[in-house]
Design an enzyme around this catalytic site. Structure first.
Site, PDB file in Angstrom:
ATOM      1  N   LYS A 176       0.883  -1.399  -0.436  1.00  0.00           N
ATOM      2  CA  LYS A 176      -0.019  -0.467   0.075  1.00  0.00           C
ATOM      3  C   LYS A 176       0.539   1.538  -0.068  1.00  0.00           C
ATOM      4  CE  LYS A 176      -3.659   2.389   2.352  1.00  0.00           C
ATOM      5  NZ  LYS A 176      -4.663   2.084   3.987  1.00  0.00           N
ATOM      6  N   LYS A 229      -2.120  -1.077  -3.952  1.00  0.00           N
ATOM      7  CA  LYS A 229      -2.842  -0.805  -4.507  1.00  0.00           C
ATOM      8  C   LYS A 229      -2.010   1.178  -4.108  1.00  0.00           C
ATOM      9  CE  LYS A 229      -6.179   1.702  -0.160  1.00  0.00           C
ATOM     10  NZ  LYS A 229      -6.359   1.962   0.557  1.00  0.00           N
TER      11      LYS A 229
HETATM   12  C1  PBG Z   1      -7.540   3.199   5.170  1.00  0.00           C
HETATM   13  C2  PBG Z   1      -7.512   3.319   4.219  1.00  0.00           C
HETATM   14  C3  PBG Z   1      -7.996   4.015   3.696  1.00  0.00           C
HETATM   15  C4  PBG Z   1      -8.053   3.388   2.357  1.00  0.00           C
HETATM   16  C5  PBG Z   1      -8.364   2.822   2.300  1.00  0.00           C
HETATM   17  N1  PBG Z   1      -8.294   1.983   3.459  1.00  0.00           N
HETATM   18  C6  PBG Z   1      -6.418   5.596   3.805  1.00  0.00           C
HETATM   19  C7  PBG Z   1      -5.528   5.916   4.151  1.00  0.00           C
HETATM   20  O1  PBG Z   1      -4.640   4.818   3.818  1.00  0.00           O
HETATM   21  O2  PBG Z   1      -5.187   7.032   3.744  1.00  0.00           O
HETATM   22  C8  PBG Z   1      -7.932   4.055   0.785  1.00  0.00           C
HETATM   23  C9  PBG Z   1      -9.387   4.008   0.031  1.00  0.00           C
HETATM   24  C10 PBG Z   1      -9.315   4.538  -1.563  1.00  0.00           C
HETATM   25  O3  PBG Z   1      -8.910   5.995  -1.801  1.00  0.00           O
HETATM   26  O4  PBG Z   1     -10.332   4.319  -2.507  1.00  0.00           O
HETATM   27  N2  PBG Z   1      -5.815   3.364   6.202  1.00  0.00           N
END
Ligand code: PBG
Length: 305
Positions: A176, A229
């Protein structure tokens, strides 16, 4: 006849936001077509998705109140816990996944607890494990840690097993990235960090080998499925991870990717349906088995026509 890549509704995992209340369907400004639901309307939405052939949803919670440690995230009467039991009761065949993270539940908006002005990785693990166990207790089929703390898959696996939830799976957000494409999500989930940013725990967009290392660690720690992601700016990473391991691979077509297509389509600058399908096809071609996408409903409608 010679097409190599097929996109189907069964490829999709639909992200859904739930908050306390009844009969709520609050539109999310930067994500046209997406809503914050209460438990009852969430079940309706999930039923529509299931009827379109979408096998799975991932639930994000907006708690009634926030505090420094995110304690509403592991409350038995928490909004996600209520949503999961209602979904499993109404739609037993739907695969219900929960996002495990503290950022929606902490008043500072970070994904972990703060000590001396910084996110404390190890102190956070126990809280994530508690949250995962409570989601499993409510009936979640898979928990999906998105916090990016080191060691959280092992901590969650151990806690699940110790609590009798050996059959609850883990979909880890393994690679991520610290991405600006999450902007609209932070509005939707009311989870923007109140100071600093997430670069201390999320990955540098410049790194691909590191993604393989993160996947390797998560698999060692017990992840059943892994995720890359965001999706679109990281198609090469999706391909590399696909070639590197054999577990199911999910890619998250995130909020910013969705918002850009919707905005351009609303202005008549691109054909929204065509761009949507081209995007989803590209993510599958890159090697994703599953796509978390806000397009799940729109794309399934189109595919079922
Ligand atoms: C929580 C989380 C996030 C997303 C999914 N889980 C935000 C982040 O990490 O700032 C993003 C999902 C999206 O942008 O569609 N940590």
């Amino acid at each position: 006849m010679v097409r190599e890549t097929h996109v189907q509704p069964t490829d999709f995992i639909a992200p859904l936001f739930v908050k306390p209340g009844k009969g709520i369907r609050d539109p999310i400004g930067a994500m046209p077509g997406q809503y914050q639901f209460s438990v009852d309307t969430l079940v309706q939405e999930a039923r529509e998705l299931r009827d379109l052939g979408v096998p799975s949803v991932i639930i994000f919670g907006l708690p009634d109140r926030k505090d420094p440690v995110g304690s509403r995230s592991w409350a038995d009467d928490g909004v996600v816990q209520q949503a999961v039991s209602a979904l499993k009761e109404a739609l037993p065949d739907l695969v219900v996944i929960t996002d495990v993270c503290l950022c929606e539940y902490t008043d500072h908006g970070h994904c972990g607890v703060i000590r001396n002005g910084e996110v404390d990785n190890d102190a956070t693990l126990e809280l994530l494990a508690r949250q995962a166990v409570s989601h499993a207790g409510a009936g979640a089929d898979l928990v999906a840690p998105s916090d990016m703390m080191d060691g959280r898959v092992a901590a969650i696996r151990e806690a699940l097993d110790d609590s009798g939830y050996e059959n609850t799976g883990i979909l880890s957000y393994a690679a991520k990235y610290a991405s600006a494409f999450y902007g609209p999500f932070r509005e939707a989930a009311e989870s923007a960090p109140q100071f600093g940013d997430r670069r201390g725990y999320q990955m540098d967009p410049a790194n691909a080998l590191e993604a393989l290392r993160e996947v390797e660690l998560d698999l060692e720690e017990g992840a059943d499925m892994v995720m890359v992601k965001p999706a679109l700016a990281y198609l090469d990473v999706i391909r590399q991870v696909r070639d590197y391991c054999t577990v199911p691979l999910a890619a998250y077509n995130v909020s910013g990717e969705y918002a850009m297509v919707k905005a351009a389509a609303q202005n008549g600058w691109v054909d929204g349906d065509l761009v949507m399908m081209e995007t989803l096809t590209a993510v599958k071609r890159a090697g994703a088995d599953l796509i978390l996408t806000y397009f799940a409903k729109d794309a399934s409608r189109l595919l079922n026509r």
